[in-house]
Scaffold this motif. Structure first.
Motif, PDB file in Angstrom:
ATOM      1  N   GLU A 113       0.843  -1.193   0.000  1.00  0.00           N
ATOM      2  CA  GLU A 113       0.000   0.000   0.000  1.00  0.00           C
ATOM      3  C   GLU A 113       0.885   1.252   0.000  1.00  0.00           C
ATOM      4  N   SER A 114       0.300   2.365  -0.312  1.00  0.00           N
ATOM      5  CA  SER A 114       1.023   3.633  -0.272  1.00  0.00           C
ATOM      6  C   SER A 114       1.594   3.841   1.119  1.00  0.00           C
ATOM      7  N   PRO A 115       2.804   4.383   1.192  1.00  0.00           N
ATOM      8  CA  PRO A 115       3.469   4.480   2.497  1.00  0.00           C
ATOM      9  C   PRO A 115       2.784   5.470   3.431  1.00  0.00           C
ATOM     10  N   ILE A 116       2.191   6.486   2.875  1.00  0.00           N
ATOM     11  CA  ILE A 116       1.593   7.490   3.743  1.00  0.00           C
ATOM     12  C   ILE A 116       0.080   7.404   3.627  1.00  0.00           C
ATOM     13  N   GLN A 117      -0.543   7.018   4.690  1.00  0.00           N
ATOM     14  CA  GLN A 117      -1.993   6.914   4.708  1.00  0.00           C
ATOM     15  C   GLN A 117      -2.528   7.848   5.785  1.00  0.00           C
ATOM     16  N   ILE A 118      -3.173   8.880   5.344  1.00  0.00           N
ATOM     17  CA  ILE A 118      -3.778   9.781   6.330  1.00  0.00           C
ATOM     18  C   ILE A 118      -5.262   9.832   6.015  1.00  0.00           C
ATOM     19  N   PRO A 119      -6.003   8.890   6.576  1.00  0.00           N
ATOM     20  CA  PRO A 119      -7.384   8.766   6.164  1.00  0.00           C
ATOM     21  C   PRO A 119      -8.273   9.916   6.639  1.00  0.00           C
ATOM     22  N   ASP A 120      -7.914  10.557   7.765  1.00  0.00           N
ATOM     23  CA  ASP A 120      -8.872  11.541   8.253  1.00  0.00           C
ATOM     24  C   ASP A 120      -8.685  12.883   7.558  1.00  0.00           C
ATOM     25  N   THR A 121      -9.802  13.478   7.198  1.00  0.00           N
ATOM     26  CA  THR A 121      -9.815  14.666   6.363  1.00  0.00           C
ATOM     27  C   THR A 121      -9.105  15.843   7.026  1.00  0.00           C
ATOM     28  N   GLU A 122      -9.163  15.906   8.345  1.00  0.00           N
ATOM     29  CA  GLU A 122      -8.524  17.038   9.022  1.00  0.00           C
ATOM     30  C   GLU A 122      -7.014  17.038   8.805  1.00  0.00           C
ATOM     31  N   ILE A 147     -11.475  17.547  -0.268  1.00  0.00           N
ATOM     32  CA  ILE A 147     -10.600  16.366  -0.335  1.00  0.00           C
ATOM     33  C   ILE A 147     -11.407  15.073  -0.181  1.00  0.00           C
ATOM     34  N   GLY A 148     -12.348  15.081   0.772  1.00  0.00           N
ATOM     35  CA  GLY A 148     -13.144  13.873   1.013  1.00  0.00           C
ATOM     36  C   GLY A 148     -13.934  13.491  -0.234  1.00  0.00           C
ATOM     37  N   ALA A 149     -14.536  14.487  -0.870  1.00  0.00           N
ATOM     38  CA  ALA A 149     -15.322  14.211  -2.080  1.00  0.00           C
ATOM     39  C   ALA A 149     -14.422  13.723  -3.211  1.00  0.00           C
ATOM     40  N   LEU A 150     -13.235  14.333  -3.330  1.00  0.00           N
ATOM     41  CA  LEU A 150     -12.287  13.902  -4.366  1.00  0.00           C
ATOM     42  C   LEU A 150     -11.917  12.432  -4.180  1.00  0.00           C
ATOM     43  N   ILE A 151     -11.637  12.056  -2.923  1.00  0.00           N
ATOM     44  CA  ILE A 151     -11.247  10.666  -2.651  1.00  0.00           C
ATOM     45  C   ILE A 151     -12.383   9.719  -3.051  1.00  0.00           C
ATOM     46  N   GLU A 152     -13.602  10.112  -2.703  1.00  0.00           N
ATOM     47  CA  GLU A 152     -14.750   9.256  -3.060  1.00  0.00           C
ATOM     48  C   GLU A 152     -14.880   9.096  -4.574  1.00  0.00           C
ATOM     49  N   LYS A 153     -14.750  10.198  -5.297  1.00  0.00           N
ATOM     50  CA  LYS A 153     -14.873  10.151  -6.768  1.00  0.00           C
ATOM     51  C   LYS A 153     -13.749   9.320  -7.380  1.00  0.00           C
ATOM     52  N   LEU A 154     -12.544   9.498  -6.862  1.00  0.00           N
ATOM     53  CA  LEU A 154     -11.406   8.743  -7.398  1.00  0.00           C
ATOM     54  C   LEU A 154     -11.573   7.250  -7.121  1.00  0.00           C
ATOM     55  N   LYS A 155     -12.132   6.932  -5.957  1.00  0.00           N
ATOM     56  CA  LYS A 155     -12.372   5.517  -5.626  1.00  0.00           C
ATOM     57  C   LYS A 155     -13.433   4.926  -6.546  1.00  0.00           C
ATOM     58  N   SER A 156     -14.498   5.687  -6.783  1.00  0.00           N
ATOM     59  CA  SER A 156     -15.574   5.091  -7.597  1.00  0.00           C
ATOM     60  C   SER A 156     -15.154   4.987  -9.067  1.00  0.00           C
ATOM     61  N   ALA A 157     -14.168   5.809  -9.490  1.00  0.00           N
ATOM     62  CA  ALA A 157     -13.676   5.689 -10.879  1.00  0.00           C
ATOM     63  C   ALA A 157     -13.048   4.316 -11.119  1.00  0.00           C
ATOM     64  N   ARG A 158     -12.560   3.694 -10.036  1.00  0.00           N
ATOM     65  CA  ARG A 158     -11.907   2.382 -10.171  1.00  0.00           C
ATOM     66  C   ARG A 158     -12.870   1.303 -10.646  1.00  0.00           C
ATOM     67  N   SER A 159     -14.140   1.493 -10.388  1.00  0.00           N
ATOM     68  CA  SER A 159     -15.079   0.407 -10.710  1.00  0.00           C
ATOM     69  C   SER A 159     -15.680   0.554 -12.107  1.00  0.00           C
ATOM     70  N   VAL A 160     -15.289   1.592 -12.835  1.00  0.00           N
ATOM     71  CA  VAL A 160     -15.802   1.767 -14.201  1.00  0.00           C
ATOM     72  C   VAL A 160     -15.044   0.827 -15.136  1.00  0.00           C
ATOM     73  N   SER A 161     -15.785   0.154 -16.004  1.00  0.00           N
ATOM     74  CA  SER A 161     -15.081  -0.717 -16.942  1.00  0.00           C
ATOM     75  C   SER A 161     -15.385  -0.323 -18.383  1.00  0.00           C
ATOM     76  N   ASN A 162     -14.438  -0.641 -19.245  1.00  0.00           N
ATOM     77  CA  ASN A 162     -14.547  -0.457 -20.697  1.00  0.00           C
ATOM     78  C   ASN A 162     -14.490   0.975 -21.192  1.00  0.00           C
ATOM     79  N   GLN A 163     -14.343   1.925 -20.296  1.00  0.00           N
ATOM     80  CA  GLN A 163     -14.169   3.293 -20.777  1.00  0.00           C
ATOM     81  C   GLN A 163     -13.340   4.093 -19.773  1.00  0.00           C
ATOM     82  N   PRO A 164     -12.642   5.125 -20.267  1.00  0.00           N
ATOM     83  CA  PRO A 164     -11.877   5.978 -19.360  1.00  0.00           C
ATOM     84  C   PRO A 164     -12.789   6.923 -18.593  1.00  0.00           C
TER      85      PRO A 164
END
Lengths: 326, 280
Positions: free
Chosen positions: B3-12, B221-238
């Motif tokens: 996993e990425s070395p730096i994990q700072i999950p909390d938005t603050e 930041i929280g919304a960006l993380i959510e959007k970036l995560k959900s982009a992972r589940s898209v298939s067959n298109q960028p």
């Protein structure tokens, strides 16, 4: 009279066909080689790879900038991309992409500029690559190769693939006769080949002008002039030693290229000669003109790129050498 | 996979990090006396989400690790942001940042591929990064690696034809592991985009080229993380995430004056900016 006939050279296939064979051969030898096409694979003959290795062939379409960028990304994945199109379209449409993503990044990508020079003929000046060596000359890290015959084309494609770094290779639509025996061409990037010995003057050519130079040397021999002929297949890095030795040992030089004189190879040869051992020089190449659609050999004749033109320049430079002029 | 070395999950914590990055950008460009602070501040949260929000998979001590996710900074003038992020992610010492644009320094005004660890592409002539990203996707397929590729686009560079060549090709090659993030701050060098060369309707353009389009507040930041995560589940298109941002975000007098593009702050302005960033 066919090109190379006076010198007794054996005729061959169009250079683009040889390129297609050579590209397929390196794909067979090296699984890391991938080929990118700008929708001209049937003209450049890169499509030979498409039929045999479809998974390693990508037609990016008529979009040269994107073609080069995708090639750069593939190179960053430890693959060896051959980015192929016409010299004119690729370099003129995607020069900035080649500059940033390949040359400045100094990555391991290979660029094939097909239909170099004016000898593509009847399709006319919009398709001709008469400025490709000048453009590539503007990219400091780019190795530049111009094979002169089928054997050196095979050797050049292999050497370019094995070399780690950016390489530009010029191919042509026309046939060039054999300068070297099949499968026997000493080919080291940065090392020019002396293909005929002579003491009175030196003809330095690349591509199709090597065969023309050998024809010219055969004609000059009848006049008692012994011309050395150099196949300068590496345009960068130039073989300084072979050029300086030619100046020192023969005392006169004719440079011949199927390219604009302005920004051409001759000017770079002259810089080396002027810095190291100044001797009289003459230059065969295209003046500041765009040529027209015509048969390749009619064009070579009209624009003074034939063996006869080299002979005239050789006589003139030899006279200058003998009389101590320049 | 590691996993990425730096994990700072909390938005603050991520917000504090974003603040630090803004200060780094300010200090780098003020010291250099030139650079693009406003274009860099615009995308601070986007890169914070990518590098520190658990999106990108990378190894700073092994920067060219074959399986790494790729990040390509197509809007190369945001180089100060890229360097600040790479330094805080551990790719190199933060002391390097203060050598931006100096003689004999690898910290170039615009990114040069491989000159600093973690710099994936040479950019600065705009419009070129997305194509390079597609190359990484095709290369990953040939090498049987399943990393993802993220490309940060500027809005102004969407005026370049190459962007649309790449948009067409990414859909053609079904690059579903490719995510573009568009830093849509609505300003290009000489003025508002709507005035200089209108891009709208922008989402429709991308959609019609075969992309899945999402939109987000580019400073959340929280919304960006959510959007970036959900982009992972898209298939067959960028996927492209259009991030609505503010050019110069964090410094009021820069936010309201587009002429700060390509200009560092004076030392006096920098002091004022520092106070604003610290108090935000």
């Amino acid at each position: 009279m066919q090109l190379g006939e006076i010198a007794g050279l054996k005729p061959s296939q169009p250079m683009r066909d040889i390129f297609g064979e050579a590209l397929l051969a390196v794909c067979q030898e090296n699984p890391k080689v991938v080929v990118l096409d700008g929708d001209l694979g049937n003209s450049t003959k890169a499509e030979r790879v498409r039929f045999t290795f479809p998974e390693r062939f990508f037609n990016i379409g008529i979009a040269e900038s994107n073609l080069v960028g995708i090639g750069a990304g593939l190179a960053a994945c430890d693959l060896i991309p051959w980015i192929t199109s016409f010299s004119s379209f690729l370099l003129c449409n995607a020069y900035d992409q080649i500059r940033l993503s390949i040359a400045m990044s100094n990555i391991n990508a290979k660029i094939l500029g097909s239909h170099g020079g004016i000898t593509l003929g009847k399709d006319g000046p919009t398709q001709m690559g008469i400025e490709d060596l000048a453009l590539m000359g503007g990219l400091p890290t780019m190795v530049m190769l111009v094979p002169s015959d089928p054997t050196s084309m095979h050797a050049a494609v292999r050497a370019a693939t094995e070399y780690i770094g950016p390489v530009f290779l010029r191919s042509s639509r026309v046939a060039m006769p054999f300068i070297y025996p099949a499968n026997d061409c000493p080919f080291e990037i940065g090392k020019a080949n002396i293909v005929r010995q002579g003491k009175d003057l030196t003809i330095i050519g690349n591509g199709i002008m090597v065969a023309a130079g050998l024809d010219a040397a055969a004609l000059l021999e009848k006049e008692g002039i012994q011309a050395r002929v150099i196949d300068l297949f590496t345009i960068r890095p130039l073989d300084r030693d072979t050029i300086v030795n030619a100046a020192r040992e023969t005392g006169a030089i004719v440079s011949a290229e199927e390219h604009l004189l302005h920004g051409g190879v001759g000017a770079n040869i002259a810089r080396i000669v002027a810095e190291n051992y100044p001797v009289p020089m003459r230059f065969i190449g295209l003046a500041d003109v765009y040529v027209e659609s015509a048969d390749p050999y009619d064009l070579l004749k009209k624009y003074h790129l034939t063996a006869q033109d080299i002979v005239l320049a050789a006589r003139d430079v030899y006279k200058a050498k003998i009389s101590g002029a320049s | 996979m590691t996993e990425s070395p730096i994990q700072i999950p909390d938005t603050e914590s991520l917000k504090r990090l974003a603040k630090d990055l803004r200060l780094d950008i300010l200090d780098m460009t003020t010291k250099a006396g030139s650079g693009h602070p406003s274009s860099s501040w615009s995308a601070v949260e986007i890169l914070t989400a990518l590098y520190f929000g658990g999106i990108l998979n990378y190894r700073p001590d092994e920067p060219w690790w074959r399986e790494r996710d790729r990040f390509i900074m197509s809007k190369g003038h945001a180089a100060p942001l890229l360097y600040a992020v790479l330094a805080r992610a551990g790719y190199f010492d933060r002391e390097e940042l203060w050598r931006l644009r100096e003689i004999d320094s690898p910290v170039q005004g615009h990114p040069i591929q491989g000159m600093m660890p973690g710099v994936e592409a040479t950019t600065g002539s705009l419009g070129q990064g997305l194509s390079v990203g597609i190359g990484h996707i095709l290369g990953g397929r040939l090498n049987n690696l399943d990393y993802r590729v993220y490309v940060l686009l500027g809005d102004g560079e969407c005026e370049a034809g190459q962007i649309w060549e790449a948009a067409m090709a990414a859909a053609h090659f079904k690059c579903d592991r490719l995510t573009a993030i568009l830093d849509y701050n609505k300003y290009q060098e000489t003025g508002p985009i709507s005035r200089e060369m209108a891009l709208e309707p922008l989402a429709e353009k991308w959609r019609s080229f075969g992309w899945q389009v999402d939109e987000v507040d580019g400073h959340d930041i929280g919304a960006l993380i959510e959007k970036l995560k959900s982009a992972r589940s898209v298939s067959n298109q960028p996927v492209i995430i259009i991030a609505h941002t503010i050019k110069g975000k964090g410094v009021s007098f820069v936010e309201t004056d587009f002429r700060f593009h390509g200009r560092a702050l004076t030392p006096e302005q920098a002091e004022k900016a520092r106070e604003e960033i610290l108090c935000s």
